[in-house]
Every structure is written in structure tokens, then in C-alpha cells.
Scaffold this active site. Structure first.
Site, PDB file in Angstrom:
ATOM      1  N   ASP A 182      -2.298   6.666  -4.442  1.00  0.00           N
ATOM      2  CA  ASP A 182      -2.492   5.658  -3.400  1.00  0.00           C
ATOM      3  C   ASP A 182      -2.910   4.319  -4.000  1.00  0.00           C
ATOM      4  O   ASP A 182      -4.059   4.135  -4.394  1.00  0.00           O
ATOM      5  CB  ASP A 182      -3.556   6.165  -2.421  1.00  0.00           C
ATOM      6  CG  ASP A 182      -3.821   5.216  -1.272  1.00  0.00           C
ATOM      7  OD1 ASP A 182      -3.167   4.162  -1.200  1.00  0.00           O
ATOM      8  OD2 ASP A 182      -4.690   5.532  -0.440  1.00  0.00           O
TER       9      ASP A 182
ATOM     10  N   ASP B 214       0.818  -1.206   0.000  1.00  0.00           N
ATOM     11  CA  ASP B 214       0.000   0.000   0.000  1.00  0.00           C
ATOM     12  C   ASP B 214       0.857   1.263   0.000  1.00  0.00           C
ATOM     13  O   ASP B 214       1.576   1.527   0.965  1.00  0.00           O
ATOM     14  CB  ASP B 214      -0.890  -0.043   1.250  1.00  0.00           C
ATOM     15  CG  ASP B 214      -1.783   1.167   1.407  1.00  0.00           C
ATOM     16  OD1 ASP B 214      -1.993   1.892   0.414  1.00  0.00           O
ATOM     17  OD2 ASP B 214      -2.282   1.380   2.527  1.00  0.00           O
TER      18      ASP B 214
END
Length: 458
Positions: free
Chosen positions: A334, A154
Site C-alpha cells: 500500500d 494510492d
């Protein structure tokens, strides 16, 4: 005495790193490095098997985004002594009464995605799309002797956590677990890791350090948490943790993220990594550079402001049909976010320029548009930046219901407390090659995110 001095120096270095990460810097141009790759399988959108929009799944995605970045901002405030002007910590999101998970690939489905074989011990580790556009997951190894754990990679968070052996009930029952007593390289550290979710459940546990290996690249004495409580939102998730690739400023552990640790220990060639995400097979996370085989031309890099802990690219614009609709905003890139989100007023302005668009779900921030007129949407950065398109199949989440002529957009309005920053996830990233780089000598120097056109498939 020497041991205490070593730990003291390590703690002091971590504190200095956190302080430096709270200061923005202007990057310098440099040559592009090279490195090795990690394979990534495909992802799906929050869409039902019949192709219609999965509203409950999308609402759950919204909750996860709010919770994740709320915690990030809390970490930022703690680490940096306050929040920048315009940034605020939003209220804790509440989960739906009967939350529906995003459709996962079933074992017997035609959409099954196999693990991609590794081609090099140093470079390859198969990653699997375990939650249909929610997470990119793959095996890491922790401890001595090493044990494998399926985790989510992530770019929107900075910490590493896995499930501890002492977590046995509820959501932990079927998880693969880390046992601190079975690793000869494990070390206990002071403090506690904790994240609170919208159902008032937590992911929390003590802080440890151990050897952590990803695709053959090893970071020794890596700080992480083996959590002893696990939010029920992870009960059906096959992953057992998260490995964050963002900046130290948003670390709940107040520690150096794994990628920086591995790079500074010489396990990775350069402090750069690249993402190639696709709805088909062949997605990839490239450690120690970027993979030119996957993109055309050169990567167009833009400076980031790392002071808030995010991969935040400045001076962004969004276009419809090639025409600029909103400008002068920031974008946080992201990989752990499925959709795209912007401040409500800015998103409203954008959709006012989309033919036939209207509000579909005001509370959740979703808009719809005519299914037979999917808008041509693109982003650019800087006055003369290239326009990078959001593929129509990624912008379109499907009809509002079976037989409907209205489709839901993957750009939603949400006040995440991030000021004028837009959160840009997989819906955009699946249409480009994205490069992320820290500075080589000083991580905030020469820090940038860049994009390139994908090579056309033969």
C-alpha cells in the site's frame, strides 16, 4: 434510446467487473512490458525536526490507516455480498484531541522538494511529497477544457475524488475545485460517494463522469466524485483528492479505477505500473510497465489474491538478521500507508526475536529497540523467495525523546480487520522497486506484485 442502451451496457459491464474482481485467480508467467514514467519527489517519516519520534503525528497516521481500510472493507462487503472468513470491519477510529499533522516540507526549509519537471507529455507528471510520508501527490487534469488538481496516488484504494466548486466553507475554503458546469464532457451519474472519519466528519458528494488525464494518458468517461463535504482532517492538506490504484472490489463508486480505464482505452501500453520510492530525490511512478533503469536484475513476481480488492501477496515471511521469525502470512502492498502494520500477536512474536526490543506504546502498537542496534529486517515471499531488506533508516523512526537511547520501529501492531494480512507501506517500499500488474486479457489472470533490488547510486 441508443444513449440509454449505452449507459445500461456500461453499468452492466461495471457490475460484471466488480463480480470478477471478487474472485481470486492464479497468475501465469509472461514477459515484462515497457512503458513511461511519472516523477516522484522524496518523503519523510513521522519525525520531529530534531530527529526524535513524532508520537502525535504517528497516532494520526494510525487513525488514517484504520479509517481508510475500514471503508475499504465496507465497500468490499457491499460490492461482493459479504466478507471472506477472518475479515471483519473494525470499529471507527477516534482522532486525538489535538492531532498533530506529520511534518510537512516548508517553503523556506532546507528540506524543500521542488516539483520534478516532466520529460515527456505522455509519460511525465511531477509529483510532490505533500504530507511527509503520508501521500504521493501530483497533478491530474479533469474536464474539457482541462483543469489541474493536486491529488494523492494510492495503491491502497480504488476511487477518484476531488473537491467540488460548491464546497466553499471550512476545510474546502482554500482548495482548488472542480466545477461540473464548466466542463463540456462532464456527465452526472446516479448515487452518492461517502466516507466517514473518526471525528464523525465525512468526505461525500454526488457521482460524475468526465475526461481524466494523468501524465498525458487520458481516460474518457471516468467515474469519480466531486465532493461537496470534506473532513476537517484534510483542512491543511494541500491535495484536493485521491486517485486509487487498487482493484474494483473495494470501489465505493462501484466503478472501474482510472488506471484500468485508461489502459483498456489504449492510453497506457500495458496494465502494469511500477513504484520507486525514496527518501531522496528521484522517486517515480511508472505507468504501463516498469523502469529497468532503476533496479538491478529482474523483478521477482508473486501472485496476488485480488478477491478482496487489495494488492495482496501471499506466503510472506519476515526475518531478523536473516533468520525467519514469522511466516505464512499475507501482505497488502500500500503506497498510501507510511508505516508497516501487522496483527498484534504476530508483531509481538516478531519483536520477541529483536534484541532489546520492548513495547513503547501498547495502545498505538509501537515498539522500541536500542538505537545503537537497529535490527536487520527483511521480507520474503514463497519458500525460495529472495529476502528484501527494510533499510535501517526506514525501520528507525527516531529516538523516543531527545537524548534517549531507545528508538521507535516503523512496524506497529494493529488489528485492521484484515485477517492475518500485514499492511506494508513506504517503510518497506522505499527499499525496493515494486511492480504491480493486472492481467492483460482478464484482470484477475496473471495478476502479481513483484520486487527488485534497487540500483546503487553512483
Amino acid at each position: 434510446m441508443a444513449s440509454k442502451t449505452t449507459h445500461s451496457l456500461a453499468a452492466s459491464f461495471s457490475l460484471v467487473l466488480l463480480m470478477l474482481s471478487c474472485v481470486s485467480a492464479v497468475p501465469l508467467a509472461r514477459e515484462q512490458p515497457t512503458g513511461g514514467a511519472i516523477s516522484l519527489p522524496p518523503r519523510l517519516a513521522p519525525t520531529n525536526p530534531d530527529g526524535t519520534f513524532n508520537r502525535d503525528a504517528a497516532k494520526l497516521l494510525n487513525r488514517r490507516v484504520i479509517e481508510k481500510h475500514r471503508q475499504n472493507l465496507m465497500n468490499l462487503k457491499e460490492n461482493c455480498g459479504g466478507l471472506p472468513e477472518g475479515i471483519k470491519i473494525p470499529d471507527l477510529a477516534t482522532v486525538p484531541q489535538n492531532p498533530a499533522h506529520v511534518r510537512r516540507i516548508d517553503e523556506d526549509s532546507n528540506d524543500k522538494v521542488p516539483h520534478t519537471k516532466r520529460t515527456s507529455k505522455k509519460a511525465e507528471e511531477g509529483l510532490t511529497d505533500e504530507e511527509g510520508d503520508v501521500e504521493w501527490a501530483g497533478n491530474i487534469e479533469i474536464g474539457t477544457p482541462s483543469k489541474k488538481f493536486l491529488i494523492d496516488f494510492d495503491t491502497g484504494s480504488s476511487d477518484l475524488w476531488v473537491v467540488a466548486s460548491s464546497c466553499t466553507d471550512g476545510p474546502c475554503a482554500k482548495k482548488n475545485k472542480y466545477d461540473v458546469s464548466k466542463s463540456s464532457t462532464s456527465k452526472k451519474k446516479s448515487g452518492t460517494f461517502s466516507i466517514v472519519y473518526g471525528d464523525n466528519s465525512t468526505v461525500s458528494g454526488p457521482i460524475s463522469a468526465d475526461t481524466v488525464t494523468v501524465a498525458g494518458a487520458t481516460a474518457k468517461n471516468q467515474t469519480f466524485s466531486a465532493v461537496t463535504t470534506l473532513s476537517k482532517s484534510f483542512a491543511d492538506d494541500p491535495t484536493v483528492g485521491i486517485l486509487g490504484l487498487a482493484w474494483p472490489a473495494i470501489s465505493n463508486l462501484k466503478a472501474k479505477p482510472w488506471f484500468l480505464n485508461a489502459a483498456e482505452q489504449g492510453a497506457i501500453k500495458t496494465k502494469e505500473f511500477g513504484f520507486y520510492l525514496t527518501s531522496g530525490n528521484g522517486s517515480q511512478l511508472y505507468l504501463g510497465g516498469t523502469d529497468p533503469k532503476l533496479y538491478s536484475g529482474s523483478i521477482e513476481y508473486h501472485k496476488v489474491d485480488p478477491s478482496e480488492g487489495f494488492w495482496k501477496v501471499l506466503d510472506a515471511r519476515i526475518h531478523v538478521g536473516g533468520k525467519e521469525t514469522v511466516k505464512d502470512f499475507q501482505t497488502i502492498i500500500d503506497s498510501g500507508t507510511t508505516l508497516m502494520y501487522g496483527p498484534p500477536a504476530a508483531v509481538k512474536e516478531f519483536f520477541s526475536k529483536v534484541d532489546g526490543a520492548s513495547v513503547y506504546d501498547e495502545q498505538e502498537g509501537f515498539y522500541s529497540f536500542p538505537c545503537d542496534k537497529v535490527p536487520e529486517v527483511s521480507f520474503s515471499w514463497g519458500t525460495h523467495g529472495k529476502k528484501f531488506a527494510v533499510p535501517s533508516e526506514n525501520f528507525n523512526l527516531g529516538p523516543t525523546e531527545k537524548g534517549s537511547s531507545s528508538c521507535v520501529a516503523s512496524l506497529a501492531a494493529s488489528d485492521l480487520g484484515l485477517g492475518n494480512a500485514w499492511l506494508i507501506g513506504d517503510s518497506f517500499m522505499k527499499g525496493v522497486y515494486a511492480g504491480f500488474r493486472f492481467g492483460e486479457k482478464e484482470i484477475t489472470q496473471d495478476a502479481a506484485v513483484g520486487f527488485a533490488e534497487l540500483k546503487k547510486k553512483k
